[in-house]
Enzyme design. Structure first.
Site, PDB file in Angstrom:
ATOM      1  N   HIS A 119      33.871  16.359 -14.628  1.00  0.00           N
ATOM      2  CA  HIS A 119      33.583  14.822 -14.180  1.00  0.00           C
ATOM      3  C   HIS A 119      34.221  14.640 -12.699  1.00  0.00           C
ATOM      4  CE1 HIS A 119      31.499  11.924 -16.447  1.00  0.00           C
ATOM      5  NE2 HIS A 119      31.776  11.186 -15.723  1.00  0.00           N
ATOM      6  N   VAL A 171      32.461  21.826  -5.027  1.00  0.00           N
ATOM      7  CA  VAL A 171      31.656  22.571  -4.092  1.00  0.00           C
ATOM      8  C   VAL A 171      31.607  21.595  -2.910  1.00  0.00           C
ATOM      9  CG1 VAL A 171      29.518  23.415  -3.682  1.00  0.00           C
ATOM     10  CG2 VAL A 171      30.203  23.635  -6.078  1.00  0.00           C
ATOM     11  N   ARG A 172      31.984  22.331  -1.808  1.00  0.00           N
ATOM     12  CA  ARG A 172      31.943  21.683  -0.304  1.00  0.00           C
ATOM     13  C   ARG A 172      31.232  22.544   0.714  1.00  0.00           C
ATOM     14  NH1 ARG A 172      32.650  18.460  -3.665  1.00  0.00           N
ATOM     15  NH2 ARG A 172      34.639  16.750  -3.591  1.00  0.00           N
TER      16      ARG A 172
END
Length: 348
Positions: free
Chosen positions: A257, A291-292
């Site tokens: 989350h 995730v970037r």
């Protein structure tokens, strides 16, 4: 940072969003559980993994497409369910969907969306639409929602299983208050309560409607009452993954989350291999959280994920420049992924 400023990374988009969003919106999107350990672990875990390149391969043509639940996506990056896009842009989820459709990838419409199942589908008929449904005490209400999603052309149902209790019932930092923008949740109530969203009275209506906690029996009921594929979001243990496939679940989204629920649980990328092994090819496996970059995407794929889902980066793009900002976020990740594939000798 103006929309015309040079944007070359997700970090640039995040900075622009911070400058544009009002404080209450930034605080809501950025909220983490407790000390934020899990949120930070999600980010830092990707930095611990290393790619071993294979050289002298013809990578002049690279294919980033993937098939998810029978639908072809041009990129292995989809948009996960997040709440209240209206904080970021007046067009809310409709703008996010247009950005996703421009990149031919999927988006999960959240239950805490400002637009209905039908409005969302009608606004972007070319889009790949999935619906995230809450568990409700009234099974007839759940059945109506499942039927609405089928009729509107959605192709999967997502269920979040890592929220035993909704955060606005237990997180004392989220005090009751009406918000300064018009909000409605037509995918939760058949008839919207006559109270301001965020007020104590409105939360009482939510508490009366939502089933907490949900159990495996609820998952089985959903599986038996829809013709659509069912994806469970929030799986972190191999045991839960095995129980999911035993019940006919079609997909598993490894998720914590975004660090907004229980603090101190593992980073999603760290448990992904265990989930892949437990599932044994009997269901598709995806991952979100942290995730970037396109390199992050490649690492997740290398560890067995079919695709990744993003949450906050899509909201940052929405705040930065509406639908075009969302598309820009997805394009940045795609370009970075394609380059990483070339440099590591991967072509599909």
């Amino acid at each position: 940072m103006s929309t015309s400023a040079l944007i070359t990374s997700i970090a640039d988009v995040e900075k622009s969003a911070r400058e544009r969003l009002p404080d209450y919106a930034w605080a809501y999107y950025s909220r983490t559980s407790a000390d934020g350990q899990t949120y930070q672990d999600n980010l830092e875990a990707y930095r611990r993994y290393r790619l071993i390149p294979r050289n002298l391969r013809d990578v002049s043509i690279r294919d980033t497409s993937v098939t998810v639940l029978g639908t072809r996506l041009d990129i292995p990056v989809a948009i996960g369910p997040t709440a209240i896009h209206r904080f970021a842009h007046p067009d809310a989820e409709l703008a996010t969907a247009k950005g996703a459709a421009a990149m031919n990838t999927g988006m999960v419409l959240g239950s805490f969306a400002n637009h209905s199942i039908e409005e969302f589908a009608e606004a972007v008929p070319s889009g790949i639409h999935w619906f995230y449904m809450l568990f409700y005490k009234d099974r007839r209400h759940m059945k109506r929602q499942l039927d609405r999603a089928e009729r509107a052309g959605y192709t999967a149902i997502f269920l979040t299983i890592d929220q035993s209790f909704q955060p606005f019932f237990v997180d004392k930092r989220i005090g009751p208050r009406p918000y300064p923008v018009p909000l409605r949740f037509p995918n939760i109530f058949d008839v919207e309560p006559p109270h301001a969203v965020g007020s104590t009275e409105y939360r009482d209506c939510l508490a009366a409607a939502v089933k907490e906690p949900a159990t495996w029996e609820d998952v089985e009921w959903v599986r038996d009452n829809t013709r659509l594929p069912v994806v469970l979001k929030g799986v972190l243990s191999a045991e839960d993954a095995r129980m999911a496939v035993e019940r006919g679940v079609n997909g598993i989204l490894v998720s914590n989350h975004g660090g907004r629920e229980q603090d101190g649980v593992p980073a999603t990328i760290d448990v992904l291999p265990d989930i892949i092994r437990a599932v044994g090819g009997k269901a598709e496996v995806y991952v979100d959280g942290g995730v970037r970059t396109g390199t992050d995407v490649l690492k997740a794929l290398a560890l067995g994920a079919r695709c990744v889902f993003i949450g906050r980066p899509a909201l940052w793009g929405l705040a930065h420049n509406g639908a075009e900002g969302v598309e820009q976020v997805l394009q940045i990740l795609t370009d970075e992924l394609s380059l990483a594939m070339a440099r590591t000798g991967m072509f599909n």
